[in-house]
Each structure stands twice: as C-alpha cells, then as structure tokens.
Design a protein around this motif. Structure first.
Motif, mmCIF file in Angstrom:
data_model
loop_
_atom_site.group_PDB
_atom_site.id
_atom_site.type_symbol
_atom_site.label_atom_id
_atom_site.label_comp_id
_atom_site.label_asym_id
_atom_site.label_seq_id
_atom_site.Cartn_x
_atom_site.Cartn_y
_atom_site.Cartn_z
ATOM 1 N N LEU A 40 0.871 -1.181 0.000
ATOM 2 C CA LEU A 40 0.000 0.000 0.000
ATOM 3 C C LEU A 40 0.906 1.228 0.000
ATOM 4 N N VAL A 41 0.705 2.098 -0.968
ATOM 5 C CA VAL A 41 1.474 3.340 -1.016
ATOM 6 C C VAL A 41 0.534 4.489 -0.676
ATOM 7 N N ILE A 42 0.912 5.238 0.351
ATOM 8 C CA ILE A 42 0.060 6.337 0.803
ATOM 9 C C ILE A 42 0.697 7.638 0.347
ATOM 10 N N GLY A 43 0.106 8.231 -0.645
ATOM 11 C CA GLY A 43 0.655 9.462 -1.218
ATOM 12 C C GLY A 43 1.235 9.192 -2.596
ATOM 13 N N SER A 44 0.946 10.095 -3.534
ATOM 14 C CA SER A 44 1.355 9.837 -4.915
ATOM 15 C C SER A 44 2.259 10.928 -5.464
ATOM 16 N N GLY A 45 3.077 11.504 -4.586
ATOM 17 C CA GLY A 45 4.110 12.429 -5.043
ATOM 18 C C GLY A 45 5.265 11.633 -5.616
ATOM 19 N N PRO A 46 6.432 12.276 -5.797
ATOM 20 C CA PRO A 46 7.555 11.580 -6.421
ATOM 21 C C PRO A 46 7.940 10.273 -5.708
ATOM 22 N N ALA A 47 7.964 10.286 -4.374
ATOM 23 C CA ALA A 47 8.352 9.066 -3.649
ATOM 24 C C ALA A 47 7.285 7.989 -3.806
ATOM 25 N N MET A 63 7.192 6.486 -7.338
ATOM 26 C CA MET A 63 8.372 5.641 -7.559
ATOM 27 C C MET A 63 8.204 4.304 -6.826
ATOM 28 N N ALA A 64 7.653 4.361 -5.598
ATOM 29 C CA ALA A 64 7.447 3.134 -4.821
ATOM 30 C C ALA A 64 6.420 2.244 -5.516
ATOM 31 N N ALA A 65 5.320 2.842 -5.939
ATOM 32 C CA ALA A 65 4.257 2.064 -6.577
ATOM 33 C C ALA A 65 4.752 1.454 -7.878
ATOM 34 N N LEU A 66 5.478 2.243 -8.646
ATOM 35 C CA LEU A 66 5.967 1.768 -9.940
ATOM 36 C C LEU A 66 6.932 0.602 -9.760
ATOM 37 N N THR A 67 7.829 0.745 -8.809
ATOM 38 C CA THR A 67 8.820 -0.305 -8.576
ATOM 39 C C THR A 67 8.134 -1.615 -8.188
ATOM 40 N N ALA A 68 7.202 -1.528 -7.225
ATOM 41 C CA ALA A 68 6.515 -2.742 -6.771
ATOM 42 C C ALA A 68 5.659 -3.317 -7.888
ATOM 43 N N ALA A 69 4.992 -2.454 -8.622
ATOM 44 C CA ALA A 69 4.075 -2.926 -9.661
ATOM 45 C C ALA A 69 4.845 -3.618 -10.785
ATOM 46 N N ARG A 70 5.985 -3.047 -11.152
ATOM 47 C CA ARG A 70 6.761 -3.660 -12.238
ATOM 48 C C ARG A 70 7.275 -5.037 -11.851
ATOM 49 N N SER A 71 7.467 -5.270 -10.552
ATOM 50 C CA SER A 71 7.927 -6.601 -10.138
ATOM 51 C C SER A 71 6.750 -7.548 -9.923
ATOM 52 N N GLY A 72 5.540 -7.114 -10.255
ATOM 53 C CA GLY A 72 4.380 -8.009 -10.228
ATOM 54 C C GLY A 72 3.581 -7.982 -8.945
ATOM 55 N N GLY A 73 3.969 -7.137 -7.991
ATOM 56 C CA GLY A 73 3.257 -7.093 -6.712
ATOM 57 C C GLY A 73 1.869 -6.478 -6.843
ATOM 58 N N ALA A 89 11.882 4.269 -4.603
ATOM 59 C CA ALA A 89 12.276 3.038 -5.294
ATOM 60 C C ALA A 89 12.736 1.989 -4.287
ATOM 61 N N THR A 90 13.497 2.416 -3.294
ATOM 62 C CA THR A 90 13.992 1.468 -2.289
ATOM 63 C C THR A 90 12.834 0.836 -1.521
ATOM 64 N N HIS A 91 11.907 1.665 -1.072
ATOM 65 C CA HIS A 91 10.815 1.144 -0.244
ATOM 66 C C HIS A 91 9.782 0.387 -1.069
ATOM 67 N N GLY A 92 9.779 0.616 -2.362
ATOM 68 C CA GLY A 92 8.840 -0.101 -3.216
ATOM 69 C C GLY A 92 9.407 -1.405 -3.752
ATOM 70 N N THR A 93 10.631 -1.708 -3.404
ATOM 71 C CA THR A 93 11.234 -2.948 -3.906
ATOM 72 C C THR A 93 10.785 -4.124 -3.057
ATOM 73 N N LEU A 94 9.921 -4.955 -3.630
ATOM 74 C CA LEU A 94 9.418 -6.112 -2.887
ATOM 75 C C LEU A 94 10.374 -7.282 -3.028
ATOM 76 N N GLY A 149 14.204 -8.558 -5.351
ATOM 77 C CA GLY A 149 15.245 -8.198 -6.309
ATOM 78 C C GLY A 149 15.945 -6.901 -5.949
ATOM 79 N N ARG A 150 16.601 -6.336 -6.945
ATOM 80 C CA ARG A 150 17.426 -5.159 -6.692
ATOM 81 C C ARG A 150 16.635 -3.880 -6.900
ATOM 82 N N VAL A 151 17.061 -2.856 -6.206
ATOM 83 C CA VAL A 151 16.435 -1.549 -6.363
ATOM 84 C C VAL A 151 16.756 -1.036 -7.766
ATOM 85 N N PRO A 152 15.752 -0.651 -8.535
ATOM 86 C CA PRO A 152 16.014 -0.206 -9.900
ATOM 87 C C PRO A 152 16.672 1.181 -9.929
ATOM 88 N N ALA A 153 17.193 1.514 -11.107
ATOM 89 C CA ALA A 153 17.799 2.837 -11.287
ATOM 90 C C ALA A 153 16.705 3.896 -11.226
#
Lengths: 199, 94, 972
Positions: free
Chosen positions: C172-179, C182-192, C456-461, C463-467
């Motif tokens: 769950l990501v609370i807030g949709s600013g830059p952080a 980035m968190a939502a995108l990172t987690a979503a791209r890894s299939g979460g 990005a770090t906190h959204g990494t469920l 694997g590695r933290v993306p660039a």
C-alpha cells in the motif's frame, strides 16, 4: 403426493428476474437462487476421519476435502465448513433422499443432519463479482489467492456466510434461511453500481 | 487486529469473540475440599501486561475455539492453536 | 476572466466554466479548481471567522491541513459542516456558506470578542466561568457554544448511500508524489499487488504544482507517464480521492474514498463515500511534508498564506493570491514562491529572510536578510507588512515559510513517538518495523532526488532496487524561527482554536508544562485539524519556555483519524432498516396474512398478536388466550433454538451441560432441562428429546440460542475434546408451531399421516418423527408451555406456511385461532412457568423452585459453584406468584416488594415483580416475583412499590401457578 415443487423458497418474492441497477453495458453480476436444493451437514465421528473419507469416495465419488476446499462429483458437491464438518449439496433429489442416503452409507462414521431448508444458496457470477463480495467479506478473493474450489466460512453484512468459489467466475453464498431476505436486499444494493441481472 | 485461524487463515478480529485467560484449567474433581480450586477457576484471572494466552471463538467463521498468544500491550499475535490441541497439550503438561 | 485568474498556465480547464455560490453570492470557476482556488481567483480572501475572536480569516494552505477556510458545504440533508475549502473540488451548482459569523461574514458582531481578548487567554473557560456554579449549565455553556463554534450539522436525514469494503495488497502506497509514484511503480513492475491511495483529486502530489524536472521531463509530465503505466497494470489499484486515515494492528489501514463528493449529487446506484479497510503486507508512507507557518503579528490576516500554498494556487490553479506579494521565510524553499510568482507574471515586492547568512537565489527580487515581520496591516485583507526595523512594505499578500514538518501521523497511530531531526528541524517517523516505512519528505528526505530513490527502495518487494531517473534538486536549508517575539500584533500558533504564541509560556507559568496538558489548556492542536500546521511551533515555544529541548518536550499523541471522517462513512450501508439484519421465521408470511403485528426479539421478527378490527393489543391477546384455552390455538415457535446432538457420547455430553440427566431418557421421549453457568447461576432452559440412541434434539430459549451454541462448542472443544459428539444448529431447518388447547389433538389428527393420536400412542412428553399432509417429514412433540393439552409440530421450513395453513383449515370447525407471543406470555404467567425475566442471570435452580433437578450423581457445568454458601442461603429471593389484593389494581413489572407497613428503602427491599400479565381467565392482573425467602411466605400480604410511576398497592404472595393448579388441562 408430496414433491419438492411444494417447497417455497424464502426468496421467491424477492428474486424477481430482470435487469436492475446501473445501465452500463453488460451486467456487472448475475444473481440467482439455487432452489430447491438438498443440503446435508455431515460431521465426522471421533477417530473415523479415514474410514469416513474412503466411504465417501465410494458413495459420492470424492474424498473429504481439505479445510477451505470444495470438491464436486457427478451428483453432488462437498464443501468444508468447519473442523470435521462438511456440507454435501445436490440438486434434483426428492425430499430427504440425500439425507437418508448419506445417513445410511455413513452410519457410524459421521453424523448427518438435513439442512436443505435451513440454508439458502445464492449464486453470484460476473466480471464484478469480486468487487461486490469485497464489500462484505474480509476474505481476500483475488484469483491468485482464492481460486476455483476454494471456500470460506465468513461474515458479510453481519450475517454468517459460507462462500464457495464454483466454476471459473462464480460464487455460491449460503446463509441461514431466516437472514436470506435481508441478506439478498443488501447484496443487490451492493451490486447496483455495476448493474445486475437476476436470472 | 488480525488472527490467523488454523483452519481459515488470516481473519480480522471482528470475526472473533474473546473469552479470556486460557491458562486456567477446570478442576477434575467435585470433592467438597476442592472449593478453593473451583473459586480460582471460575473467578481468578490474571491481567498481564505483555504475553497472554486467551480463548477466542471464531464465531464469525469456522466456529472453532482457539487459543491465541498475544501481547496485550502491542496486540502482536505470536501464535494461534485450536482449543482442542491446547487442551491436549495442557493435559499432557499437568 | 476574474481579476485574480492568471492569464495562462495552471491545470484547469478554461473551456469549462462552473457556477457556484458562496454565502449566497454567485461566482464562476473552472474544472480543476478547488473551492478555495476559485474564491482566490475571484479575489475572495475572506472565507471564515475565527473560533474565539471572530477574526476575519482567509485560506492558509492548499490542502488537508487547512484550519481557517472551513465552510458548510451543500444544503439540506447533504449539508456537511467544517469542510475544508481547500479539499472541495469545484462542480457546477456547488453551494457553500461560511460559518461562525453573525449576521454575515463581513459584519460579524462576535468580533467584539477580539476587543475583550485579554480575558480570552489560555484557560479562559476555566478562569472566567468558574462561578457561580449554577450558571454553568444554563448560562455560560449555551453562551460559549453559540459564540465559539464551528458549522452547524444538517437537520435532515442524509439522502445518500455509503459503503464499506475490504482491500488486500502486497504494497500500500500512501501518497502519490515523487516518492509514492516511484514506490508504486517499482513494486508494480515486479508483479506485486499494489494499492496507491492519495487524498487529492488527482494523483501526482507535489508534482501537480511544483516546477520540477525528472528524467528530462517537466515533473508533472513524468508523473503523468508513471500514472498512465500504473493504470494499465492489472495488479495495480489507483485510489485518488482516498484518505488513509488510520493505521491499525496487523498492518490494517482505514481509508475513506470520496466517490461522489465532487459531483452535485451521486447517481442513485453509487455511494457518496466508501469506507475501506486495507490489509497490506507492506505499506509505504509517502504522504510528504507540511509547510509550517511562522508566528508573527497578524499572521492570520486574509492574504497571509503558506509559501507553498501561494505557488500551488498559482501553478496548479492559475489563481494569484495577490497582485503584489511579499515572502517571509526562514529557509530556501520560500524562494521558490518568489520565483514561481514572478514566472507567472506576478510582482514580488520583497523576500524577508530571517537568516543572517541567507544565500538562496532570489531571481532578481530584493532580499532583506536577518529581517522579521512583526505585524501585518489590514483587516479583511493584507495591505502591507511591518518589519522589526519599523520598515513598512506595501503588499496585498504575504507568503510565509517556517520550514517543513514530515507528515508522520499514520506511523504514530499505534503508539510510537516520532523522532526529532535537527537537520530539517522537524519530527520524522519512528522506526515501526519493515511492514510500514516512510519514504521521501515524509521521512525527512527533503530533496527530490532523495524522494525518488527512497521511493524506489521502499517499493522494492523483491530483487534489486532499480535505477532512478535523473532530476534537478532545489536547495533546502533552514535556520529555525518559531516565533517573532517582537511582534506587535497577535501571533497565532493554532488558527483554528485562536491559540497565540503567548499562550504557551503562560500555560507553562501556570504549571501546564507537559505538552499534553499545554495542548488541553491552550487548545493549541485541538479540533478538526489537530494542529497539523502549528504543533511543532507550539512544541518549540513550550520547550523554550520550560528550558527544555524540543525532543524533551516531544509531541502529543497521534491517533486516528488523520482528517475528519463523516458519520455516514462509518455507518456504511448499515443505517436505517439495514442497521442490523432482519431474521424472519418460515411462518412469517402465514402470520402476516392473518394480521400479525410483529415484534423484534433479538434479530427475529416474531408475531406478537393477531389484530382484529377494533382491538388493542391486550384485547387481541386476551381473545387469543380465551379461544385457545376453550378450543385450540396455533403459535409460531420457530425461533426457539434447536440443536441436533449426535454421537456415541451425546448423552454424556448433555449430562455434563445440564444439571439434570438426559442419558437415561427413553427414545421417543422429551424432558425439560435446566442449564447452569459455571458459577452456579441458571443459564438457559428447554426441552430435549431423544430421537435415537445416539441422537438428541435440544431446544434453547430464543434469546440464548447463539450463546448456548458457543457454550457447547467451548465445553466440547476446550474442556472435553475426547467426547465423541457432533452437534449443529437446526433452528432454521424447521418451521415449528405450538398447537394448544382441548381440541389440539382433534385438529392435528386431521393432518398426520397414518397415526392415531391418543394417550397410548402419543402420551404427554412423547417426541416422534412422523409425517403430515401426505408425506411431509415432521417431528411431533407433546409438550406444553401454555398449560393446555398441547403439541409442537415441526416441518421442514419450506413447507411451513403450507402446514400452518393446513392446521388452520383443520381447526376451522373448532374455531382455531392464531396466537402470538403476548398470548403465550399471558398463558405462561397464568401457569407460573419461568422465562427470561426469571432466568435473569441472578437466579439459581433453587431460586426457581427447581433444586430437585440438580443431580448429585455426576459432574456438570455449575455443579460445584451452585453449592456455594451464598447460593444456598434460605433468605435468597426466589420465585413466587403475586396477585393484587384489590383485583382492580394493575401490577407492574419492576415494582419492588416491601413488608406491609415498611417505608420504601434499600434496606427494606424484599424483592421485585419480574413478570406480569392480565389474565383473561381470572380477570385480574397476575404476576411472578422474586421475593426473599418467598417459598415460606405464600399467603402473606406485601406492599408493592413502584417509585417510577408512584404506585403503592398491596398484593398477596402465592404459588406461581395461578391457573389450573392441578394441571388437569395438560392431560385433558
């Protein structure tokens, strides 16, 4: 002569066929009442789980399912509903027949109780079925977590519900008869935003 | 609070009914000299801050009585077993 | 175009004009406006009056923290008080009214409070309204409530629907600013499975209004790209207009989704709001940071606002706060406002920077270093500012920045306290474990690059933290400034409560040094905004006043709800007739056809009496009793709890549950049973029948059915798991009806299949499985609650109405009557049968006259404790019958009993009347009572005292069985 045609569903007045709620494309869910139906609660006697499962396999074609699982055979389906407890459900049988058959074949292995009139089974299916059910149950129904053949005993809108995932996108909700009308009203209201069909 | 029912999996606390201390044991005797034990069993309850074993009923689910081990301060649930298994374990210890 | 609408820019749809009314006056705005931005664009700064002093107030913020611009939104049943104008999305036809002013916002008589402000200092309620004591309730409190208030609640019922729902996710990501993005995108791209929630009308957070550059794109465009990608993913749920308001045990979050607050009226099929419970394996707090005001004289004059709010209105809504603005800051971020306002074509008069060594880039605007504002000129709008060095600067709006406070609230909802971070001069979230972490400025990381990488770090469920994309960082440096002490005007800390900076040292001097006490004494940090803006200033000022560090003072306790949640959302769909589910018996339709009046018994609807023309309830019930006792009556008793008990040890189990014995019961017979609680008090009663060697059918009272079932489950599973016993409720499987009266047998004879009913084939207490009406399986019991020759017949529920109608037809020639629970209750009082009023949680088997039922040959629940000294006391109150001496007197249940001649007092109390009924058979009021040593007192005349109704009368104590004492009718 008595026939199941004399049975009157408690939802016979409420479940009127038609299209209701929002009118946007295909209905989000389709609702129907499974009636008349035979339901028997089967409770395994102490220390008889193995013999029970084997006998069941012979009589119905399926073993006792694991917790939170359902299995279906040609004539009937079986749903786990608590520790060492199951519902056996079948359609198209004469009054009391399923109960008598199970009682006979499972004598000494399980206690059987006819609940055909005590519970009402509502079928709900459609593309928005999970959205509707999420308004009631805290159980996670995501397809990856709760697939076909899964079932759960839970509460929805303050009413105890046995919820089973049957088929690919269908669910059966079984509630106590006395709550069925109230529950139906709640369920249809929750379906309104997606549009629903009663069939 | 979420409780992991051994049968049903994780469910919210709203589905459960709490009874209280699960470390009491019903005396096995009806001898008049056992009255003190009976008083303890019926009335005396600990109210600890921290780890606590308590009976809860999955009344909104599979209807199993359970024993959960919970931190009364943080509500962290450490474990949950059926009351049936708990009774067997209790019987074995005593 | 309105005077303060910028000529270009903004994320508004200039082609869509929306008309709205504020205080009855018509205005126009655009899609993309909030009520606040539309008012600003129309040059309206005065949006409310303050709580205590009724000072004119304008908007301070552009978001959820707004303390001033609170309005009554909508009208009639849809009116919602204290709604923040900053959060209201503009729609065509919107109506809002200002609050806490009389007669109008412009002319408010309450502003006279401001002149008497010396008496309104901290703690003024306690100091001023102390005496005379009698004045508090009648004079002071109503007066304060009228003068110091917020909006008024709607008087009409809310016509809209509300819903509740559950959601489950891995992140769950609370807030949709830059952080957050980035968190939502990172987690979503890894299939979460991701849920991204934001309280705003659009996703993007600060990127909706700040000028940033990310990945070579304007920040807003980058955000739109990310949102579009997330929207296309099946594993992502985007939830704009959704405020996550609380964090609870088990990583469960509460949220409210404003589904239809942005339209004139919701569609009839959709809710206004939806209350969510989100169960998250992991959650990221990316709620950002809140800009703080500075306490200086006149910092509440309309036109003074947070620097970030001023550029928010300009950049996002193309609404200019003023034509000539000034900026007052203690940090670099204030300079962004000057730059953005200039870029939008506005005039920036000056930047006043409280730092001696300010190095920020002022983009050509004059900077006064080491300067502070001591007062703001103007009443209903800024006309200029005064500095400590007496310089006067004309301007029509002032942007202020006192630094930034990370929005830590949710992370503190479970008791952890935030940590002070001197680097940013703000509190940062506590470490509450890996399942809930903070990212970006919510974690005190104030640079954009930090926010992106943190997200990005906190959204990494896995694997590695993306660039992370490259971006340009804005300077962030500050020197704390909490309070300009040289202020010549009032310097507010908490706008909503009119708490000033001076109130805090005063509170400290008067002994309220603890922050929790100071909060309550000064009211700083209370009410709907809970001090989102000013709390840190208050803490810092209190720290100085008490000679402590800010860390030592600490914060007050953070609790849900982050922002106010409407009652409608809490109630969800469970209002009105959905307040609780309705439980109907299988005979409901049959009873309804015959004119039954229903009564709620728990959740059940039971037929209470069957009304006929010209009858009141008592006349109906009396007629039903007389007819039943003279011929035959039928009553729906389906609600009694019915439990099928089977297994080898079924008899043993029942012996342990009941105080009497069931293992000896013959097959085909029924027996009354009494169940105790473990403390020896009576729990429940009912008849149990033996259907087979290993099968019993228990019945419970209607009220205790669920409790008895839970009790059985506990006893079996926790106490005696070795018993081979199975049981399940069959209450709902059977429609059950009592058929009672001298002609009951003759009536039933007509519908039973192949069975001759007589005393040999079906004696009293017989219980058998039979069939009726040509094949309907049935159970017939010869038991009686009415005292008549009676049966209870059960048929599978779907046949219930059919069977009841058949019985009515069979009894037609006998004059059969349906009777309800009122008649049932009369008959049981006539017969002295105990029910819920006597089984009331205080009585023992002996008190009920059933001591003999308690077996001495076995252990059972309650056996030992029933033998306690106190429960065997001869003077205990026990059940007796009671009847008035003067037969025209009416007994009332609840009346107390006194010895004849004793005045009413606690010491003289002898007991009380538990049940009463008008007996149509004896033509008088009868009752049952609990009376001290009652069994020895039959024949005694006692005084009956009802203090509530002021009734004094005399009554005779007697055997509880008032009618047919020889029980002849039972066997008639």
């Amino acid at each position: 002569m008595l026939s199941t045609a004399h049975r009157l569903s408690p939802l016979s007045d409420a479940a009127i066929q038609g299209r209701f709620g929002a009118e946007k494309g295909q209905p989000g869910v389709t609702l129907s009442v499974r009636h008349p139906v035979s339901i028997v609660t089967v409770m395994v006697r102490k220390g008889k789980a193995k013999a029970f499962s084997a006998t069941l396999k012979e009589a119905c074609g399926f073993n006792a399912p694991a917790p939170c699982q359902s299995l279906s055979g040609k004539r009937a389906a079986i749903h786990w509903c608590g520790a060492d407890q199951y519902y056996v459900v079948a359609a198209g049988m004469a009054e009391g027949t399923l109960y008598r058959e199970l009682k006979e074949s499972l004598a000494g292995l399980a206690s059987c109780v006819d609940q055909s009139h005590g519970r009402v089974i509502i079928q709900i299916a459609g593309p928005k079925v999970r959205n509707v059910l999420a308004k009631g149950t805290p159980v996670d129904l995501h397809p990856l977590v709760f697939g076909p053949g899964q079932c759960a005993v839970t509460q929805m809108a303050h009413v105890g519900v046995h919820l089973a995932h049957v088929g690919t996108d269908g669910f059966e909700l079984s509630v106590f008869r006395g709550f069925s009308e109230s529950f139906w009203e709640w369920l249809t209201e929750q379906s309104e935003e997606f549009g629903y069909q009663i069939g | 609070m979420l409780i992991k029912c051994p049968h049903c999996g994780t469910r919210p606390v709203e589905e459960f009914t709490f009874l209280g201390d699960a470390d009491v044991k019903r005396p096995a005797t009806t001898d008049p000299s056992s009255m003190d034990q009976w008083f303890d069993y019926v009335y005396l309850r600990d109210n600890p801050k921290g780890r606590f074993n308590e009976y809860v009923h999955h009344s909104g689910g599979c209807r199993a009585w359970l024993v959960i081990t919970r931190d009364t301060q943080t509500h962290e649930v450490f474990g949950c077993v059926t009351a049936r298994d708990w009774a067997k374990k209790q019987g074995a210890v005593r | 175009m309105t005077a303060f609408r910028l000529a270009r820019g903004g994320r508004i749809d200039r082609n869509t004009s929306l008309g709205f009314k504020f205080d009855g006056k018509g205005f126009s705005g655009h899609a993309g406006d909030t009520l606040a931005s539309a008012l600003i664009a129309n040059g309206v700064h005065l949006m409310g009056r303050s709580f205590k002093y009724h000072r004119p107030r304008g908007v301070i913020s552009a978001g959820a923290s707004e303390p001033n611009a609170l309005v009554e939104l909508r009208e009639g049943g849809r009116k919602e008080a204290n709604t923040r104008a900053t959060m209201i999305e503009l729609y065509d036809g919107l109506v809002a009214n200002s609050q806490n002013r009389w007669p109008s916002l412009d002319v408010d008589f309450g502003a006279i409070n401001s002149l008497a402000s010396s008496i309104f200092v901290a703690g003024f309620y306690y100091k001023t309204f102390m005496w005379p004591k009698s004045f508090w309730e009648k004079i002071y409190e109503p007066m304060i409530r009228r003068a110091a208030g917020l909006g008024a609640a709607a008087r009409e019922p809310d016509p809209d629907k509300y819903e509740k729902a559950y959601a489950h996710c891995e992140l769950l990501v609370i807030g949709s600013g830059p952080a957050g993005l980035m968190a939502a995108l990172t987690a979503a791209r890894s299939g979460g499975r991701v849920v991204l929630a934001d309280e705003g009308s659009a996703l993007g957070g600060s990127l909706l209004f700040e000028n940033e550059e990310i990945g070579g794109l304007p920040g807003h465009d980058w955000a739109q790209g990310v949102i579009a990608e997330l929207e296309g993913m099946a594993n992502v749920t985007l939830m704009p207009r959704t405020t996550v308001f609380g964090w609870y045990d088990g990583n469960v979050f509460g949220a409210v989704e404003r589904v239809n607050d942005h339209v004139l009226a919701p569609s009839p099929y959709e809710p206004r709001q939806r209350y969510w419970r989100i169960v998250a394996k992991k959650a990221v707090l990316a709620a950002g940071a809140e800009e703080r005001p500075v306490a200086f004289g006149g910092n509440d004059v309309p036109g003074v606002m947070l620097a970030s709010a001023m550029r928010h209105y300009a950049n996002r809504h193309a609404a200019a706060a003023g034509k000539s603005v000034a900026v007052f800051t203690n940090n670099d971020s204030g300079y962004r406002t000057a730059r953005d306002m200039k870029a939008q074509g506005g005039h920036v008069e000056v930047i006043i920077d409280s730092r001696k060594d300010a190095k920020a880039d002022a983009a050509g605007v004059p900077v006064i270093r080491n300067g502070v504002v001591v007062n703001v000129k103007g009443g209903r709008g800024v006309s200029g500012i005064e500095l400590a060095d007496h310089r006067h600067i004309p301007c029509d709006a002032l942007a202020m920045s006192g630094g930034w406070s990370p929005i830590v609230n949710l992370a503190c909802h479970r008791g952890a306290k935030p940590r002070w971070d001197a680097r940013i001069a703000g509190f940062v979230p506590p470490d509450v474990g890996g399942a809930f972490t903070a990212a970006g400025s919510a974690a005190g990381k104030m640079l954009l690059s930090e926010a992106l990488s943190d997200g990005a770090t906190h959204g990494t469920l896995k694997g590695r933290v993306p660039a992370i994309p490259k971006c340009r960082d804005e300077a962030f440096a500050l020197t704390p400034l909490w309070w300009v002490k040289e202020s010549t005007g009032k310097a507010f800390i908490d706008y909503q409560n009119d708490a000033t900076a001076k109130d805090l040292p005063l509170a400290a001097r008067e002994g309220y040094k603890d922050i929790e006490l100071a909060k309550r004494y000064t009211t700083a940090g209370m009410a709907t905004d809970q001090g989102k803006l000013g709390n840190v200033n208050a803490i810092a000022i209190l720290a100085e006043a008490t000679g402590q560090t800010i860390e030592q003072v600490g914060t007050t306790t953070f609790r849900p709800y982050y922002t106010p949640v409407s009652f409608g959302a809490f109630a969800g769909p469970f209002g009105g007739h959905h307040f609780q589910p309705v439980r109907k018996t299988p005979l409901h339709d049959w009873a309804d056809e015959l004119g039954a009046v229903f009564v709620e018994t728990g959740l059940w609807m039971r037929s209470s009496w069957f009304s006929q023309e010209g009858e009141d309830w008592l006349a109906s019930a009396s007629r039903e009793v007389i007819t039943t006792r003279a011929g035959v009556g039928i009553c729906d008793v389906s609600t009694l709890g019915k439990i099928d008990v089977q297994g080898k040890d079924a008899g043993v189990f029942l012996d342990r549950l009941y105080c009497n014995t069931f293992s000896t019961l013959a097959i085909g017979k029924a027996r009354y049973g009494l169940m105790l609680r473990e403390d020896g008090i009576v729990f429940d009663d009912g008849t149990t029948s033996r259907l087979a060697d290993d099968q019993f059918l228990m019945t419970t009272t209607t009220a205790n059915a669920a409790r008895v079932m839970s009790h059985m489950e506990f006893c079996h599973q926790a106490l005696w798991p070795d018993l081979d016993v199975q049981y399940v409720s069959v209450t709902e499987q059977w429609a059950q009806m009592a058929v009672a009266g001298p002609l009951a047998r003759a009536t039933l004879q007509k519908i039973v299949d192949g069975l001759v009913l007589n005393d040999e084939t079906f004696p009293y207490l017989a219980a058998k499985e039979i069939s009726v009406l040509g094949g309907i399986p049935a159970r017939l019991f010869r038991i009686s609650f009415s005292g008549e020759h009676a049966y209870e017949l059960a048929v599978p529920a779907d046949y219930g109405n059919m069977a009841a109608r058949a019985i009515m037809q069979a009894g037609d020639s006998f004059g059969i009557v349906p009777y309800g629970v009122e008649a049932l209750s009369i008959m049981r009082v006539e017969k002295g049968h105990v029910a819920g009023s006597e089984l009331n949680g205080t009585t023992t088997a002996s008190d009920l006259g059933m001591a003999k039922m308690m077996s001495a040959k076995k252990d059972y629940i309650g056996r030992m404790m029933a033998g306690r000294e106190g429960l065997l006391d001869k003077n205990r109150q026990c059940v007796v019958g009671i009847r008035p001496v003067d037969v025209s007197d009416r007994l009332r249940s609840g009346s107390h009993l006194l010895k004849k001649g004793d005045p009413p007092s606690m010491a003289n109390d002898q007991g009380y009347v538990t049940s009463v009924a008008w007996s149509p058979m004896l033509n008088m009021w009868l009752g049952m009572a609990l009376l001290a040593n009652g069994r020895e007192r039959h024949g005694e005349i006692v005084k009956v005292f009802d203090g509530l109704r002021d009734i004094h009368m005399y009554a005779e104590i007697c055997d509880p069985m008032h009618f047919d004492r020889e029980n002849k009718r039972l066997h008639a």
